[in-house]
Design a protein around this motif. Structure first.
Motif, short mmCIF file in Angstrom:
data_model
loop_
_atom_site.label_atom_id
_atom_site.label_comp_id
_atom_site.label_asym_id
_atom_site.label_seq_id
_atom_site.Cartn_x
_atom_site.Cartn_y
_atom_site.Cartn_z
N ASP A 143 0.82 -1.21 0.00
CA ASP A 143 0.00 0.00 0.00
C ASP A 143 0.85 1.26 0.00
N THR A 144 1.97 1.17 0.71
CA THR A 144 2.86 2.34 0.76
C THR A 144 3.33 2.71 -0.64
N LEU A 145 3.70 1.66 -1.39
CA LEU A 145 4.16 1.92 -2.75
C LEU A 145 3.04 2.51 -3.59
N GLU A 146 1.84 1.93 -3.43
CA GLU A 146 0.71 2.42 -4.22
C GLU A 146 0.37 3.86 -3.85
N ALA A 147 0.46 4.16 -2.56
CA ALA A 147 0.22 5.54 -2.14
C ALA A 147 1.22 6.48 -2.81
N GLY A 166 1.85 10.61 -7.32
CA GLY A 166 2.56 11.11 -8.49
C GLY A 166 4.06 10.94 -8.46
N ALA A 167 4.55 9.97 -7.68
CA ALA A 167 6.00 9.76 -7.67
C ALA A 167 6.38 8.89 -8.85
N ASN A 168 7.53 9.17 -9.43
CA ASN A 168 8.00 8.27 -10.48
C ASN A 168 8.85 7.17 -9.84
N ASN A 169 9.34 6.25 -10.68
CA ASN A 169 10.03 5.08 -10.15
C ASN A 169 11.26 5.45 -9.33
N ILE A 170 12.02 6.42 -9.82
CA ILE A 170 13.24 6.80 -9.09
C ILE A 170 12.88 7.38 -7.74
N GLN A 171 11.83 8.21 -7.71
CA GLN A 171 11.41 8.79 -6.44
C GLN A 171 10.94 7.72 -5.47
N ILE A 172 10.25 6.71 -6.01
CA ILE A 172 9.78 5.63 -5.13
C ILE A 172 10.97 4.91 -4.50
#
Lengths: 276, 274
Positions: A174-178, A183-189
């Motif tokens: 869920d954290t990742l989905e949040a 609006g985070a991109n992959n690098i930000q995630i």
């Protein structure tokens, strides 16, 4: 265990036989090491009887150029190989955790392979491999260690990958989905969610890999050349020539470094557990 | 490379021959392989015999004591294998501490006998003969035991932590004594820990070469020593590779046996037959 007036038969902590066995066992476990440390201060060349306190063998160790360069080699190898294998282990762990791909199950098993097989097989396979691809013999200093570094990376990174992966399994999806939702991109995630989450595992595995690499003898023994002697290899050749207090002194220093690393690791882990 | 053939001092021809494997299975080498397996098996059994009581004691002691004991068992694992072997040499060599303490004991007894005018009878023998503790198979077993016993204690301890202690109480309640409880209740319940401990001890023992090299004598070679010799001094790489592949095959066989065993175990557990 509850304290009771009656001596319960399952209260094995009070069983005196078990207690004696444990005490004798711990004494046998520690007696040689303590003996080694105590006799490093012994003022006697043959090191059989106690002949008074001295630190001259420590001075000798610090003056010994070969030992010092071996120690420097060990530290360099451990640092570089740990940095590389941490990066590799982290990416491997994230890949195995996040993605499903063809033959993933076998990749998992292959990752365990360097841990399972006997060290000597790992060492000689490295030796044969470097010989097979005609790895050049470098002359300049840090490059002379390149093959040992590669060998160490290959046996430490599975440990790191496994530790980080076990930490990642408790990361909530869920954290990742949040994150994606906001609006985070992959690098930000990766930078803002995954890295902070696995940071304790990274630190723990970094220290583990560092001590493993600093400690390793067998794999280094097979991959090291005349220009790239590490401390354990040097100690081995010294032990083969005979027993001197100098070896005791070097060993004591190495033990102290490793205990320091372990202490740091345990402190860090327990602090982290409390935070969670 | 293990299928190759040595054609020159430095050149190796890849001919896909099985000659090295055939060579590994005759004469001296098969004896050594068998001996390595025997030594590792004895070491594993000795480790098991010591590890079970110690793990028991740790898991039943108070929380504070538990962490102290666990750290003190883990700590030697972080010291170098070579250093620990070396520290053992200092204790057990011919002029080491065990022999010198025995000599001291011998002399003091002799003085005591002198005091009572009994020296002429030579009760204690003519002179002190140091025990030959190094350079034999027993010293290798001792060394391997000393190095690898923590690997046996930790898995057994971890299983014991999960072990339901009410079972023990039930067993005593139903009239079983300590020994019967141990074999009928405890052993079946901690067997996963025992099997992983056996694997963690047996496999490194089998491949070890420093300990036989430093503690063993001329006739106590293990497979690790032979492999090392093929690569360092005998310079017969293909044969060394073949031997080490045999070692890997043995390891894989052990692991697959364990896998099958654990599957069987969980099946039995599900059925409640245990």
């Amino acid at each position: 265990m509850k304290k009771s007036l009656f001596y319960s038969p399952i209260d094995y902590a009070r069983n005196k036989y078990l207690k004696y066995i444990t005490i004798i066992f711990l004494i046998t476990l520690y007696l040689p090491i303590l003996n080694l440390i105590i006799f490093s201060f012994n003022d006697s060349k043959r090191n059989i009887l106690w002949r008074g306190f001295t630190t001259k063998y420590y001075n000798k160790v610090f003056e010994n150029d070969v030992l010092f360069s071996a120690f420097l080699n060990s530290l360099t190898i451990a640092t570089i190989s740990t940095i590389i294998s941490t990066i590799l282990g982290l990416t491997t762990a994230i890949t195995l955790w996040k993605f499903n791909f063809y033959l993933k199950k076998y990749y998992d098993i292959a990752l365990l392979f360097p841990i399972i097989i006997p060290e000597i097989c790992m060492g000689i396979s490295m030796l044969v491999f470097f010989n097979f691809i005609h790895w050049p013999n470098f002359e300049i200093w840090p490059l002379t260690l390149s093959n040992i570094i590669i060998a160490h990376v290959s046996f430490t990174f599975p440990f790191i990958a496994i530790i980080i992966r076990s930490r990642l399994t408790i990361l909530n999806n869920d954290t990742l989905e949040a994150g994606l939702d906001l609006g985070a991109n992959n690098i930000q995630i990766i930078r803002l969610i995954i890295l902070p989450f696995v940071k304790p595992a990274i630190t723990a595995s970094f220290l583990l890999a560092f001590t493993l690499s600093l400690d390793d003898f067998v794999i280094t023994f097979f991959t090291s050349g005349p220009n790239s002697i590490t401390l354990p290899v040097k100690i081995y050749s010294m032990v083969r020539f005979g027993i001197t207090p100098e070896i005791n002194a070097v060993s004591t220093l190495l033990i102290l470094i490793l205990i320091f690393c372990t202490f740091f690791l345990i402190r860090y882990l327990s602090k982290n557990n409390k935070e969670v | 490379m293990s299928y190759g053939e040595k054609i020159d001092i430095i050149d190796i021809d890849y001919t896909w021959s099985l000659k090295n494997y055939i060579r590994a299975f005759d004469g001296v080498y098969i004896v050594t392989i068998f001996k390595s397996i025997m030594i590792s098996a004895i070491t594993t059994i000795v480790c098991l015999l010591i590890a079970i009581p110690v793990a028991f004691y740790i898991s039943f002691s108070s929380i504070r004591m538990k962490s102290i004991l666990l750290v003190s068992i883990m700590l030697p694992l972080w010291t170098n294998l070579l250093i620990r072997t070396y520290s053992l040499i200092a204790i057990i060599r011919t002029k080491g501490h065990i022999n010198s303490s025995l000599e001291y004991l011998w002399e003091s007894t002799n003085n005591l006998l002198n005091f009572f005018n009994l020296a002429n009878y030579e009760i204690m023998g003519e002179s002190f003969i140091p025990l030959n503790l190094m350079h034999n198979n027993y010293s290798i077993i001792l060394g391997l035991f000393y190095i690898y016993v923590p690997f046996m204690i930790i898995p057994i301890y971890l299983v014991l932590e999960k072990f339901d202690r009410n079972l023990l109480e039930a067993s005593y309640d139903l009239g079983a004594n300590h020994i019967k409880t141990f074999f009928k209740v405890i052993i079946p319940n901690i067997s996963p820990g025992i099997t992983s401990g056996i694997i963690l001890v047996f496999i490194p023992c089998l491949g070890s070469f420093i300990i036989p090299d430093l503690l063993g004598g001329a006739d106590s070679q293990m497979i690790g020593n032979i492999i090392e010799r093929q690569f360092k001094s005998a310079n017969d790489w293909p044969f060394g590779s073949a031997l080490s592949f045999i070692l890997i095959y043995i390891t894989l066989v052990i692991i697959s046996v364990r896998h099958v065993y654990s599957k069987l175990y969980s099946k039995l557990h599900l059925r409640g037959n245990l």
